[in-house]
Motif scaffolding. Structure first.
Motif, mmCIF file in Angstrom:
data_model
loop_
_atom_site.group_PDB
_atom_site.id
_atom_site.type_symbol
_atom_site.label_atom_id
_atom_site.label_comp_id
_atom_site.label_asym_id
_atom_site.label_seq_id
_atom_site.Cartn_x
_atom_site.Cartn_y
_atom_site.Cartn_z
ATOM 1 N N ALA A 1 0.688 -1.527 -0.141
ATOM 2 C CA ALA A 1 0.601 -0.379 0.059
ATOM 3 C C ALA A 1 0.531 0.804 0.134
ATOM 4 O O ALA A 1 0.585 2.321 -0.612
ATOM 5 N N LEU A 2 2.124 0.885 0.656
ATOM 6 C CA LEU A 2 2.525 2.473 0.815
ATOM 7 C C LEU A 2 3.838 2.893 -0.656
ATOM 8 O O LEU A 2 3.770 3.966 -1.101
ATOM 9 N N VAL A 3 3.860 1.442 -0.912
ATOM 10 C CA VAL A 3 4.240 1.243 -2.478
ATOM 11 C C VAL A 3 3.854 2.309 -3.756
ATOM 12 O O VAL A 3 3.631 3.640 -3.798
ATOM 13 N N SER A 4 2.132 1.891 -3.544
ATOM 14 C CA SER A 4 1.400 1.869 -4.565
ATOM 15 C C SER A 4 1.036 3.104 -4.063
ATOM 16 O O SER A 4 0.732 4.604 -5.418
ATOM 17 N N LEU A 5 1.112 3.833 -3.301
ATOM 18 C CA LEU A 5 0.851 5.273 -2.603
ATOM 19 C C LEU A 5 2.072 6.559 -3.390
ATOM 20 O O LEU A 5 1.783 7.453 -3.915
ATOM 21 N N MET A 6 3.000 5.617 -2.934
ATOM 22 C CA MET A 6 4.580 6.657 -3.700
ATOM 23 C C MET A 6 4.694 6.794 -4.975
ATOM 24 O O MET A 6 4.964 7.729 -5.387
ATOM 25 N N LEU A 7 3.804 5.272 -5.357
ATOM 26 C CA LEU A 7 3.746 5.622 -7.014
ATOM 27 C C LEU A 7 2.984 6.903 -7.502
ATOM 28 O O LEU A 7 3.241 7.242 -8.704
ATOM 29 N N SER A 8 1.369 6.619 -6.821
ATOM 30 C CA SER A 8 0.798 7.800 -7.636
ATOM 31 C C SER A 8 0.812 9.316 -6.825
ATOM 32 O O SER A 8 0.042 10.354 -7.892
ATOM 33 N N ILE A 9 1.914 9.270 -6.783
ATOM 34 C CA ILE A 9 2.297 11.227 -6.170
ATOM 35 C C ILE A 9 3.550 11.131 -6.666
ATOM 36 O O ILE A 9 3.564 12.280 -6.813
ATOM 37 N N ALA A 10 4.465 10.126 -7.542
ATOM 38 C CA ALA A 10 5.748 10.115 -8.143
ATOM 39 C C ALA A 10 5.420 11.144 -9.214
ATOM 40 O O ALA A 10 4.554 11.299 -10.018
#
Length: 350
Positions: A182-191
């Motif tokens: 979930a944290l990885v998906s969050l970072m990819l979504s805001i990168a």
């Protein structure tokens, strides 16, 4: 005669088995050397074996002064890094499968790679340098390993069975992996788009930015020494799960050692090359299918086979559409899926 001593006699390697193991390991060592030589000569600019040995002599004498020597230095360093990562993943897979007593276990199953991904992607997102990315990935992986050990501490203390509470340990790791995902998906979504490609390549697994380092080799050789020393105990625990402690096996200490060694191997591999899939899953199964479940042979054979496999996969990844390079994780998955399905089919036929 004490029961443990009797077990030791039953597990002694007969001379024929020792000769067979020597033949198998010698063959795998030859394949390893051949794979590294192939990686050195294959590429967008090919080298003949004559040019290869002349370039090697040039490197040994001084700094590379020819194109062939420069190519050899780059390719040899990448091949050696790839071999160490592949051997590390395969060895971690063997230990994970023995620890969890689950044939589907692999180095990434407990969420340790998820912690590495969180650390590495956070560093890439905030413009960290290459060495900071590797350090953050290693730190993230070990932090998750310590968290998992703390949550499942009672599972590792059990001594009545080598199996312990493996399902609970596996479930805990899966939940932690989901949180890291979930944290990885969050970072990819805001990168931003400028950093997205590097983040995705790191997650898939890539050897193009690896640098020859001593630490991964030190970790690999140290864990390999531990695993070979514990191989007899792992065999006993696998064959006599419910009575391993009565046969003289310190099951709790053995499970803790396998957990920390597999966690250290996973952290080393992921911090060096990202999440490269299938190596830690299919190579132990392939070696087990070919030469049997004896960990005294399975452990070194898996390490050599895993290193050779990743070197060859990376050679394909950087040469099949040269000069463009593909992520090596894509190649291992493309090869790994049919190979694993073939192994399952052969097991069903048996």
């Amino acid at each position: 005669m004490p029961l443990a001593s009797a077990a030791g006699i039953r597990l002694a390697r007969p001379p024929a088995a020792s000769g067979r193991a020597l033949v198998v390991l010698s063959g795998l060592l030859a394949v390893s050397v051949a794979s590294i030589l192939a990686a050195c000569v294959v590429g967008s600019i090919s080298l003949s074996y004559g040019e290869l040995f002349n370039a090697l002599a040039d490197i040994l004498r001084s700094k590379p002064s020819t194109l062939a020597a420069t190519l050899l230095e780059l390719r040899l360093g990448r091949a050696l890094s790839g071999f160490s990562v592949g051997a590390t993943l395969a060895l971690a897979g063997v230990l994970m499968q023995a620890l969890l007593r689950n044939p589907l276990a692999e180095p990434y199953v407990l969420g340790i790679s998820g912690g590495a991904s969180v650390g590495a992607l956070a560093t890439i997102l905030f413009l960290g340098t290459a060495w900071m990315i590797d350090a953050a990935a290693f730190a993230g992986a070990m932090a998750v390993a310590m968290l998992l050990f703390g949550l499942a501490y009672r599972d590792f203390r059990g001594s009545g069975s080598s199996e312990g509470n493996a399902p609970l340990l596996l479930l805990t790791g899966v939940i932690i992996a989901a949180g890291c995902g979930a944290l990885v998906s969050l970072m990819l979504s805001i990168a931003p788009d400028s950093r997205m490609r590097g983040m995705v390549f790191w997650m898939i697994g890539d050897l193009s930015t690896t640098q020859p380092r001593y630490l991964p080799w030190v970790i690999l050789l140290a864990v390999l020494a531990f695993a070979m020393k514990a191989a007899r105990s792992i065999n006993v625990a696998a064959m006599h799960a419910d009575n391993a402690s009565t046969l003289g096996i310190k099951v709790g200490s053995l499970r803790q050692g396998m957990f920390f060694c597999s966690a250290l191997l996973t952290a080393s591999a992921v911090s060096s090359a990202g999440s490269i899939g299938f190596v830690g899953l299919i190579m132990p199964h392939a070696c087990r299918f070919a030469w049997g479940p004896d960990h005294r042979l399975l452990i070194p054979a898996s390490a050599l086979a895993g290193g050779s496999f990743l070197v060859l996969a990376d050679t394909v990844a950087r040469s099949v559409v040269a000069p463009q390079q593909l992520p090596v994780g894509v190649i291992t998955a493309i090869i790994g899926v049919p190979v694993f399905l073939l192994q399952l089919h052969q097991l069903r036929r048996r």
